[in-house]
Motif scaffolding. Structure first.
Motif, PDB file in Angstrom:
ATOM      1  N   ALA A 322     -39.228  12.548 -14.649  1.00 37.80           N
ATOM      2  CA  ALA A 322     -38.105  13.387 -15.074  1.00 37.80           C
ATOM      3  C   ALA A 322     -36.791  12.616 -15.078  1.00 37.80           C
ATOM      4  O   ALA A 322     -35.826  13.033 -15.741  1.00 37.80           O
ATOM      5  N   GLU A 325     -36.189   6.823 -18.017  1.00 38.43           N
ATOM      6  CA  GLU A 325     -36.184   6.792 -19.473  1.00 38.43           C
ATOM      7  C   GLU A 325     -36.864   5.531 -19.981  1.00 38.43           C
ATOM      8  O   GLU A 325     -36.750   4.458 -19.369  1.00 38.43           O
ATOM      9  N   GLY A 329     -36.246   7.901 -24.553  1.00 31.69           N
ATOM     10  CA  GLY A 329     -36.200   9.244 -23.980  1.00 31.69           C
ATOM     11  C   GLY A 329     -36.844   9.293 -22.606  1.00 31.69           C
ATOM     12  O   GLY A 329     -37.372   8.290 -22.110  1.00 31.69           O
ATOM     13  N   ARG A 330     -36.776  10.470 -21.984  1.00 37.87           N
ATOM     14  CA  ARG A 330     -37.384  10.620 -20.663  1.00 37.87           C
ATOM     15  C   ARG A 330     -38.898  10.489 -20.748  1.00 37.87           C
ATOM     16  O   ARG A 330     -39.530  10.974 -21.695  1.00 37.87           O
ATOM     17  N   LEU A 332     -40.905  12.112 -19.035  1.00 39.94           N
ATOM     18  CA  LEU A 332     -41.432  13.475 -18.940  1.00 39.94           C
ATOM     19  C   LEU A 332     -41.608  14.113 -20.313  1.00 39.94           C
ATOM     20  O   LEU A 332     -42.464  14.980 -20.498  1.00 39.94           O
ATOM     21  N   ASP A 333     -40.814  13.681 -21.281  1.00 37.15           N
ATOM     22  CA  ASP A 333     -40.855  14.286 -22.608  1.00 37.15           C
ATOM     23  C   ASP A 333     -41.820  13.586 -23.557  1.00 37.15           C
ATOM     24  O   ASP A 333     -42.009  14.055 -24.694  1.00 37.15           O
ATOM     25  N   LYS A 334     -42.407  12.490 -23.132  1.00 39.62           N
ATOM     26  CA  LYS A 334     -43.369  11.783 -23.967  1.00 39.62           C
ATOM     27  C   LYS A 334     -44.696  12.550 -23.961  1.00 39.62           C
ATOM     28  O   LYS A 334     -45.235  12.856 -22.890  1.00 39.62           O
ATOM     29  N   ARG A 338     -46.759  13.543 -20.613  1.00 40.60           N
ATOM     30  CA  ARG A 338     -46.792  14.968 -20.264  1.00 40.60           C
ATOM     31  C   ARG A 338     -48.232  15.444 -20.123  1.00 40.60           C
ATOM     32  O   ARG A 338     -48.544  16.256 -19.246  1.00 40.60           O
ATOM     33  N   GLY A 534     -46.222  21.530 -21.344  1.00 43.67           N
ATOM     34  CA  GLY A 534     -44.881  21.474 -20.772  1.00 43.67           C
ATOM     35  C   GLY A 534     -44.686  22.506 -19.679  1.00 43.67           C
ATOM     36  O   GLY A 534     -44.076  22.227 -18.644  1.00 43.67           O
ATOM     37  N   GLU A 538     -43.772  21.764 -15.757  1.00 45.17           N
ATOM     38  CA  GLU A 538     -42.546  22.350 -15.207  1.00 45.17           C
ATOM     39  C   GLU A 538     -42.852  23.195 -13.969  1.00 45.17           C
ATOM     40  O   GLU A 538     -42.057  23.226 -13.021  1.00 45.17           O
TER      41      GLU A 538
END
Length: 543
Positions: A322, A325, A329-330, A332-334, A338, A534, A538
């Protein structure tokens, strides 16, 4: 001073100073689920206090100190007298005192006590797993001692006390005591019927002298130990105090401390008995029956301990991703990262849900719940402890090279992760115990099917998995060679039923698709991309 080229950027902050309990949604929801409404507020308050302690900078520092300074063996004092003591770093005693004070050796009498204690054990494992060994054995000794009401009346209040006294004194002169275990011998291992330690009756009723050895004696600094030895009528359980009532030391000769892969803050020893005074627990020849309650309780703690290790590893991995990068991007967002994190989170939540459900069965104590435990505990112990190592190793990989460095704390989790699979019977022992329950106790299978049947019709993949399990049970040819597969399926189906009933839809859907529907790979990160990954990540994220 830092050089002009040295500027620290893109490094996640350490995950400390947080509430280990309150930030774990799967755990807090399980506590709510299994406790009566009037018990929940006080449970959350106490567990939250422990969670904040477990996540504090101070406790994490103590844990690192205890792990980095393993106990040493002191056999003699300066004058040459035998003392046979394991010497610990002060941080160990601080951690152990915190665990005792939090009630991790109790939970047997008060309503909902096992659920609250299970949640606390799962939380405290994330601070330091080493102290959980004596805490677990002290807690688990209560069922064994209750086979002798006279003995239990004296010892149980001391075992369940919230006061920790580290000094070596007669147990009955202390406000609280710890109890260890000495079962395994070098020639027998899990085959305890091959034990050769001998027990000779003394003049006082119930008193014996033990002669022999133990290959593994857990937590040798404890005030007493439950030991198996051969008496005239066969294998028998005994209580061996380290210090006798008159203040003299029992004949308890520590030969060496084990140099272990993990669990390094805790001591495991080899010990010789040479006319060692012991008090019989239960009848002669009933040693296995007497100590089985202790074994079952410590097996559940293996499940909870592994669930705690997985939870901490997953929390660290998600926290890192989280804040880190890469490639614009982070992490976590890949999508692929994820997927990996969601897969790890599923394993963690399933282990937590199963561990707390079994603790609730202990609290209930009814006939059907006891039957469920008979088959579910060895199945859960087999599967959850087996899954711990791959989860922790994969979580460490999420940190990249940082996860391979001691300062991250991940290597300590990796070293710890295989222990619970070995402790209290390795994988084959658990799988064969599932078979014994199936063959000798029909009520156990009936209780299990009733439990998983509560989710019947809620997910077609779960329904199919139950049907396939029954098909496997219909053909018992070569069943011993298939025992591991059966134990795995028993655990997975039970986990699936719990998540279908109680977890958010995205968690249950992903679990059933990957663990029961076969839509996954051999490694983590193979979840169907159409799932709401996601939301799964989370839910498992701290903060």
């Amino acid at each position: 001073m830092a050089g002009t080229t040295h500027s620290v950027t893109n490094q996640p902050p350490p995950l400390v100073g947080y509430d280990v309990y309150g930030s774990d949604r799967a755990l807090t929801e399980a506590v709510d689920r299994h406790l009566a409404p009037e018990l929940r507020a006080s449970a959350h308050t106490g567990l939250g206090e422990l969670g904040r302690s477990a996540g504090s900078v101070q406790v994490r520092e103590w844990a690192a100190q205890a792990d980095g300074n393993p106990p040493g063996l002191r056999t003699h004092d300066r004058f040459g007298n035998r003392v046979d003591e394991a010497v610990f770093h002060p941080a160990w005693h601080r951690l152990l005192g915190k665990g005792v004070g939090a009630g991790l050796t109790g939970g047997w009498s008060e309503p909902g006590g096992q659920v609250r204690r299970a949640a606390a054990f799962l939380v405290w494992t994330q601070a330091d797993a080493g102290t959980c060994c004596p805490l677990s054995m002290t807690h688990a000794a209560v069922p064994a001692l209750r086979t002798d009401p006279e003995l239990a009346a004296v010892w149980e209040p001391l075992l369940t006390s919230s006061l920790y006294e580290r000094e070596s004194r007669p147990p009955l002169a202390k406000a609280g005591v710890l109890l260890g275990m000495g079962i395994t011998e070098k020639q027998g291992g899990s085959d305890v019927r091959a034990n050769t330690t001998e027990a000779r009756p003394l003049a006082d009723a119930g008193a014996y002298a033990l002669t022999g050895h133990k290959w593994f004696l857990s937590a040798p600094m404890s005030d007493g130990f439950l030991v198996l030895a051969q008496a005239d009528e066969g294998l028998t359980c005994f209580l061996v105090p380290r210090v006798l009532d008159d203040g003299s030391r029992n004949r308890f000769l520590l030969q060496r401390l084990k140099d272990k892969l993990g669990n390094r803050s805790n001591a495991s020893a080899e010990v010789e008995f040479d006319g060692t005074w012991a008090r019989r627990v239960g009848d002669e020849g009933d040693g296995l029956r007497t100590i089985i309650g202790m074994v079952a309780a410590t097996r559940l703690d293996c499940v909870l301990g592994s669930a705690g290790l997985m939870r901490q590893a997953v929390a660290q991995a998600i926290h890192h991703c989280a804040h880190r990068e890469a490639f614009g991007g982070r992490l976590l967002d890949k999508p692929l990262m994820r997927n990996v994190l969601a897969d790890l989170a599923l394993e963690s939540e399933a282990a937590t849900a199963l561990g707390l459900r079994l603790a609730a069965a202990y609290d209930d104590g009814g006939e059907q719940e006891r039957a469920l435990l008979r088959i579910a505990v060895p199945a859960a112990k087999y599967w959850v402890t087996k899954r711990c190592s791959p989860v922790v190793v994969e979580a460490a990989e999420c940190l990249g090279g940082n996860g391979y460095v001691e300062e991250s704390g991940m290597p300590r989790l990796v070293r710890e992760s295989p222990l619970n699979s070995v402790w209290e019977g390795a994988g084959n022992v658990q799988a064969l115990d599932v078979l014994r329950a199936l063959q000798r106790e029909p009520a156990a299978l009936d209780a299990y099917l009733r439990e998983v049947g509560r989710a019947r019709g809620a997910d077609h993949r779960l329904d199919t998995a139950i049907k396939n399990l029954l098909t496997e049970l219909a053909d018992l040819s070569g069943v011993e060679a298939r025992a591991r597969r059966l134990a795995e399926r028993f655990a997975l189906v039970l986990q699936g039923s719990l998540l279908v009933r109680f977890a958010p839809p995205e968690v249950a859907d992903a679990f059933c698709a990957s663990r029961l529907g076969g839509d996954s790979g051999a490694t983590f990160g193979g979840l169907p991309h159409t799932l709401d990954l996601g939301a799964v990540v989370e839910r498992a994220r701290v903060g």
